[in-house]
Enzyme design. Structure first.
Site, short mmCIF file in Angstrom:
data_model
loop_
_atom_site.label_atom_id
_atom_site.label_comp_id
_atom_site.label_asym_id
_atom_site.label_seq_id
_atom_site.Cartn_x
_atom_site.Cartn_y
_atom_site.Cartn_z
CG ASP A 247 25.07 -5.79 7.08
OD1 ASP A 247 23.88 -5.72 7.42
OD2 ASP A 247 25.98 -5.14 7.61
CE LYS B 210 31.08 -24.48 5.54
NZ LYS B 210 31.60 -24.13 4.20
CG ASP C 6 31.01 -21.98 1.40
OD1 ASP C 6 29.89 -22.49 1.24
OD2 ASP C 6 32.06 -22.66 1.42
CG ASP D 101 24.22 -10.05 11.42
OD1 ASP D 101 23.54 -9.03 11.21
OD2 ASP D 101 25.37 -10.03 11.89
CE1 TYR E 70 23.91 -13.24 15.37
CE2 TYR E 70 23.26 -11.29 16.60
CZ TYR E 70 23.80 -11.87 15.47
OH TYR E 70 24.21 -11.07 14.43
C1 IPM Z 1 21.15 -6.49 12.81
C2 IPM Z 1 22.28 -5.97 13.66
C3 IPM Z 1 22.23 -6.66 15.02
C4 IPM Z 1 22.39 -8.15 14.78
C5 IPM Z 1 23.26 -6.14 16.04
C6 IPM Z 1 23.18 -4.64 16.23
C7 IPM Z 1 23.17 -6.85 17.35
O1 IPM Z 1 23.50 -6.17 13.02
O2 IPM Z 1 19.99 -6.26 13.16
O3 IPM Z 1 21.42 -7.12 11.77
O4 IPM Z 1 23.52 -8.64 14.68
O5 IPM Z 1 21.36 -8.83 14.70
MN MN Z 2 23.36 -7.04 11.04
#
Ligand code: IPM
Ligand code: MN
Length: 366
Positions: free
Chosen positions: A247, A187, A219, A243, A141
């Site tokens: 999710d 990884k 993975d 990240d 990032y």
């Molecule tokens: C999160 C979001 C952010 C990230 C984005 C919006 C930049 O997806 O907080 O997980 O990738 O960190």
């Molecule tokens: Mn995210």
């Protein structure tokens, strides 16, 4: 206790869910006799529109003068074509970096009354209580060079020893307070940064003899998260892997709409935000699930202000509202009654008031 809280609603459903969260914060303030001075600031697309900057100086100053930050969400199609510096997401990344909020804590807990909302089998998810500890201010990032030319593009994955050490220590400390298991995700079979990461975890483990450590390739971790998620306690990993995995882990709870997060610095100063995005397609319609934002307030009270009882009161109220069968659209099955963002929040507020009444009664009878 008197504290200042900076609230940055942001874009899309951000303003609706932070409004819900602030409402709950005010109930806690009244019931537990605290004073929370709440001030609002701009971030993301809203700040680009107003100040031509996704993280204006006045917002930084506001946060600087606060004891904690509550954030909604950033982003939306309106700004998608913007150059990199004027993207809403840049504001979020910049605030994380500016305040050195390197430890992103994302708890994932399977709630009994929501098990049916998950696409995963009930028996796979029912005992899940895990926490993803994501490094937040380094890695892909932020690495330089990061640039785009006509026919090539660069991103740089770099981690220093110090950056890895502090997040790995955080992982160990959190595991020690929970079930005592740390899964370090990397990884290592491909990346140099991961080799260093794994070496550091191995070095650090001597200092935490009470914590069981395992290494897992990312993975494989992605697969284990949906096949055997209850085997995890604390997962510590770098920015990009964290990240993606967080999710993925949200499917366990049935909706991204119930997952809060804390992004903290070593001295406890922190920014609290739902892990969901700005969901522009449902913004302004009262369809957003405010649970993640309200639970982010619970994390704020606990991690930044040390107010454990207040945080538990919120968590418990939310559990009761779910248990009683009240859901926003993201979690409701066709036979459930769907509540709007505001109505669902009011259920949580009512439940918090009921808790205090029953506490008073218990007090009277004791
Ligand atoms: C999160 C979001 C952010 C990230 C984005 C919006 C930049 O997806 O907080 O997980 O990738 O960190
Ligand atoms: Mn995210």
């Amino acid at each position: 206790m008197r504290k200042r809280v900076a609230v940055l609603p942001g874009d899309g459903i951000g303003p609706e869910v932070t409004e819900a969260a602030v409402k709950v914060l005010k109930v806690i303030e009244r019931r537990f006799k605290h004073t929370f001075d709440i001030e609002y600031g701009a971030i993301g697309g809203a700040a680009i529109d107003k100040h031509n900057n996704p993280l204006p100086d006045e917002t930084i100053e506001l946060c600087q003068g606060s004891d904690a930050i509550l954030l909604g969400a950033v982003g939306g199609p309106k700004w998608n074509g913007n150059e990199a510096a004027l993207r809403p997401e840049k504001g979020l990344l910049a605030i994380r970096k500016h305040f050195d909020l390197f430890a992103n804590i994302r708890p994932v807990i399977a709630v009994q009354s929501l098990l049916q909302a998950s696409p995963l089998k009930q028996e796979v998810i029912e005992n899940v209580d895990l926490m993803i500890v994501r490094e937040l201010t380094g890695g892909l990032y932020f690495g330089e060079p990061s640039k785009r030319t006509e026919n090539a593009a660069f991103d740089t994955l770099v981690y220093t020893r110090n950056e890895i050490e502090r997040i790995v220590e955080k992982g160990f400390e959190l595991a020690r307070l929970r079930k005592g298991k740390l899964t370090s995700v990397d990884k290592e079979n491909v990346l140099q940064t991961s080799k260093l990461w794994r070496e550091i975890v191995e070095e650090k483990k001597a200092g935490y003899p009470d914590v069981e450590v395992e290494h897992m390739l990312v993975d494989s971790a992605a697969m284990q998260l949906v096949t055997n998620p209850s085997a995890f306690d604390v997962i510590v990993t770098e920015n990009m892997f964290g990240d993606i995995l967080s999710d993925e882990a949200s499917v366990i709870t049935g909706s991204l709409g119930v997952l809060p997060s804390a992004s903290i610095r070593s001295d406890g100063f922190g920014l609290y935000e739902p892990i969901h995005g700005s969901a522009p397609q449902i913004a302004g319609q009262g369809k957003a699930n405010p649970a993640a934002a309200i639970l982010s307030v619970a994390m704020l009270l606990k991690y930044s202000f040390g107010l454990e009882e207040e945080a538990s009161a919120i968590e418990e109220a939310i559990n009761v509202v779910f248990r009683d069968g009240f859901y926003t659209a993201d979690l409701a099955s066709p036979i459930d009654r769907v509540l709007s963002t505001n109505d669902w929040t009011d259920k949580v507020v009512d439940e918090l008031d009921l808790q205090s009444v029953s506490n008073d009664i218990m007090f009277t009878y004791n």
